[in-house]
Design a protein around this motif. Structure first.
Motif, short mmCIF file in Angstrom:
data_model
loop_
_atom_site.label_atom_id
_atom_site.label_comp_id
_atom_site.label_asym_id
_atom_site.label_seq_id
_atom_site.Cartn_x
_atom_site.Cartn_y
_atom_site.Cartn_z
N PHE C 11 0.09 5.01 -14.61
CA PHE C 11 1.03 3.95 -14.27
C PHE C 11 2.27 4.01 -15.16
N GLY C 12 3.39 3.64 -14.55
CA GLY C 12 4.61 3.44 -15.33
C GLY C 12 5.12 4.70 -15.98
N GLY C 13 5.01 5.83 -15.30
CA GLY C 13 5.56 7.06 -15.85
C GLY C 13 4.59 7.82 -16.73
N GLU C 14 3.46 7.21 -17.08
CA GLU C 14 2.45 7.93 -17.87
C GLU C 14 1.75 8.95 -16.97
N THR C 42 -3.03 1.02 -9.45
CA THR C 42 -2.38 0.01 -10.28
C THR C 42 -1.37 -0.74 -9.41
N ILE C 43 -1.91 -1.52 -8.49
CA ILE C 43 -1.09 -2.25 -7.52
C ILE C 43 -1.71 -3.64 -7.32
N PHE C 44 -0.88 -4.67 -7.42
CA PHE C 44 -1.35 -6.05 -7.21
C PHE C 44 -1.99 -6.17 -5.81
N TYR C 45 -3.03 -6.94 -5.71
CA TYR C 45 -3.81 -7.21 -4.49
C TYR C 45 -4.52 -5.96 -3.95
N ASP C 91 4.79 -2.26 -10.11
CA ASP C 91 3.50 -1.59 -10.12
C ASP C 91 3.61 -0.27 -9.34
N ASN C 92 2.49 0.38 -9.06
CA ASN C 92 2.59 1.70 -8.42
C ASN C 92 3.01 1.64 -6.94
N SER C 93 3.20 0.44 -6.41
CA SER C 93 3.78 0.33 -5.07
C SER C 93 5.30 0.28 -5.16
N GLY C 94 5.82 0.19 -6.38
CA GLY C 94 7.26 0.12 -6.57
C GLY C 94 7.78 -1.30 -6.70
N LYS C 95 6.91 -2.28 -6.57
CA LYS C 95 7.35 -3.67 -6.67
C LYS C 95 6.61 -4.39 -7.79
N GLY C 96 7.26 -5.34 -8.41
CA GLY C 96 6.60 -6.20 -9.37
C GLY C 96 5.87 -7.31 -8.64
N PRO C 97 5.05 -8.09 -9.36
CA PRO C 97 4.31 -9.18 -8.73
C PRO C 97 5.23 -10.36 -8.42
N LYS C 98 4.90 -11.12 -7.41
CA LYS C 98 5.57 -12.40 -7.17
C LYS C 98 5.06 -13.35 -8.24
N ALA C 136 -6.06 -11.49 -21.10
CA ALA C 136 -5.88 -10.20 -20.43
C ALA C 136 -4.46 -10.04 -19.93
N GLY C 137 -3.56 -10.92 -20.41
CA GLY C 137 -2.16 -10.84 -20.02
C GLY C 137 -1.91 -11.47 -18.66
N THR C 138 -0.80 -11.08 -18.02
CA THR C 138 -0.45 -11.65 -16.72
C THR C 138 -0.08 -10.55 -15.73
N TYR C 139 -0.44 -9.31 -16.07
CA TYR C 139 -0.05 -8.22 -15.18
C TYR C 139 -1.25 -7.79 -14.33
N VAL C 140 -1.30 -6.56 -13.92
CA VAL C 140 -2.29 -6.15 -12.92
C VAL C 140 -3.72 -6.17 -13.47
#
Lengths: 200, 200, 200, 200
Positions: C11-14, C42-45, C91-98, C136-140
């Motif tokens: 994810f994220g270029g790694e 690594t994609i929301f939902y 995320d890996n879909s190219g979009k951030g979360p709402k 656990a943060g607020t990301y994926v």
């Protein structure tokens, strides 16, 4: 609007607690809204009883608990209170918490009703470091935050409540190894945050 | 006694440099000793030339260079200047340093002549975080520190000189991820440190 | 007993994600209990949908999601999933979360069903750094952790589920500024943690 | 070429010292160059005497002292040894150092003769975190580093010498609050660094 702002008393051998020091220096009114200030003991359950008595007496629209989060660099409004307490350090009653749930029938977590993201923006706009925190820990700060939420759900449904953590004061960390914030900056930041919460 | 205190100008896209901001707010005299203040450009070699010109003009007994060390939590008097420069960030001339020795015939390192341990104690006594630092890095701060020491050895044998690093200001790190110190606390701490150096 | 263990894809270029690298190296059975391994996007939902499909297919007794928490020094089992997502990184879909709630009718927080304190003890007993995490943060990562809990409440009431964060791998932070853990140590620690969860 | 590599014995209540553990696991030869390994006592002055005796006996071309820098995330070759010692912790003789200069007639600092920048690159190329350090502190690590440089200047002019700091081992920091590195990674990184120094 009436806002109750609380700060913990000194704890764990410290002579001051930045929380109550900062709370005492807040203005008595912000944009015409009364600020009621309350010192609470750094003691599990007892801190919540003291706050509850004050809520019953003053009937505030909003409760903001302020506590110290040693090691943080910024003013950090908290997002969520969790139904868990632990910690080996004794509180000011001389005993540590019984590890486990705070309220056996409480929800796992309660979100704050305060507009924490906007509060962070407001604090930054007055030049003070701020960020949202996603954990208030498992010690007496989270405990009080959780208990006020639990009261809100069961007794004070119109209340808005939240918790703000503040850093060490400079003279608590004179050896230079941990970050701190001046008392003036804490007061400036907290005032901006409360103002934002009032106008939300 | 005459003390020359310098601070760097803003650098790297920052609008302010806490170094010169703090230096400008120092008193003009400490216990009857004149404090001469000088803004220096954040540029390799040129910063040293500006300081040298001022030393020749004012003939101070002591030179204290002040610079920012982003990320530190405390005021940190430096122990040693080293004969090495590196860094990929351009200075305010638009160029980075040529990596290598600062002075081809200079010593590997020069200790400060300032009583840094006592200065740290003095800063802490006024309630401000402080600690001795054993590295001023390899960028323009260490460069100027080294160059003043090199001048001292070769041209101004009676000079006492040293370097003090200070943290970010709160409004430079509003996102809250890095430590900072208020301008007032920087000035209070630096004043205590200079006073201690004078009476050493 | 059947345990589903998931790891996120890079994810994220790694180029690698330590989560799936470590999961792939887990044994296929621990004390006779089957370990089913699953790579999730690594994609929301979408990550939650992939896990849900696998739960329906395999009917595991336990689900453990593994994700990277860059900057941590230890393996950190998470205490609580929160009903909130945010983050400006796509995320890996190219979009951030709402930004906002993950599930409009979900609880604010759900505690894990895993014995996290005992798991931390078990990890330390095999010589690997570990501590409980309260966020656990607020990301994926938190998103998937929350979604599995939400599924559990609504569809899989007998399921035990939890989330374990792991540090960077050494080759992700070769510049030396952030902590890491070797892949072998991650696998050793995760194996000890899963074994403890099985025997709880 | 003959390379003497030293590691300190366990210190301050620790059961192991990663320095000697890693040194013992180095190969006995690197590209045909002999690696001589030596355990040194974590004691001011005595550590230097032990190294000096070995230098006189083995006549190595290069000396590399390895020590632990708890809290660092990376293998850190040191740039400079400074003529200063301090510290309130007793060494393995039961006494702390006398604060002040290590050698009254020594230079303030001595640069290493090792190609530290290239060594850092070599360590990173094998996937291990590394960075140059500009301070070896003021305790027994810097002391030994300085003393070997002082010997070099006065008695062994052809010697190349330097110091490499390594992090904690994982089992030294099992509570998870501080970074560590696996023993295998330390050995891999040190081997790459020594190889680079040999071929400089």
């Amino acid at each position: 609007m009436k806002i109750l702002v609380t700060g913990f008393d000194p704890f764990g051998g410290e002579k001051v607690n930045p929380a109550i020091e900062a709370v005492k220096k807040l203005p008595d009114a912000i944009d015409g809204n009364e600020i009621i200030k309350l010192e609470v003991p750094t003691i599990f359950y007892q801190s919540a009883q003291v706050v509850k008595a004050k809520i019953e007496q003053e009937k505030p629209d909003m409760v903001i608990n302020v506590g110290q989060a040693g090691g943080r660099s910024a003013i950090t409004p908290e997002r969520i209170a969790i139904n868990f307490q632990a910690g080996s350090t004794p509180d000011n009653s001389g005993k540590g918490p019984k590890e486990g749930k705070i309220e056996t029938d409480g929800a796992d977590g309660y979100f704050t009703q305060l507009p924490i993201k906007q509060m962070v923006t407001a604090i930054r706009q007055v030049g003070i470091p701020a960020m949202v925190s996603n954990s208030a820990g498992t010690y007496v700060c989270n405990h009080l935050f959780y208990e006020v939420q639990y009261m809100r759900v069961h007794e004070f449904p119109d209340l808005k409540a939240g918790f703000i953590h503040i850093p060490f004061l400079p003279n608590q960390v004179k050896n230079g190894r941990r970050p701190s914030m001046s008392l003036n900056d804490m007061v400036t930041g907290l005032t901006a945050a409360i103002k934002e919460a009032i106008h939300d």
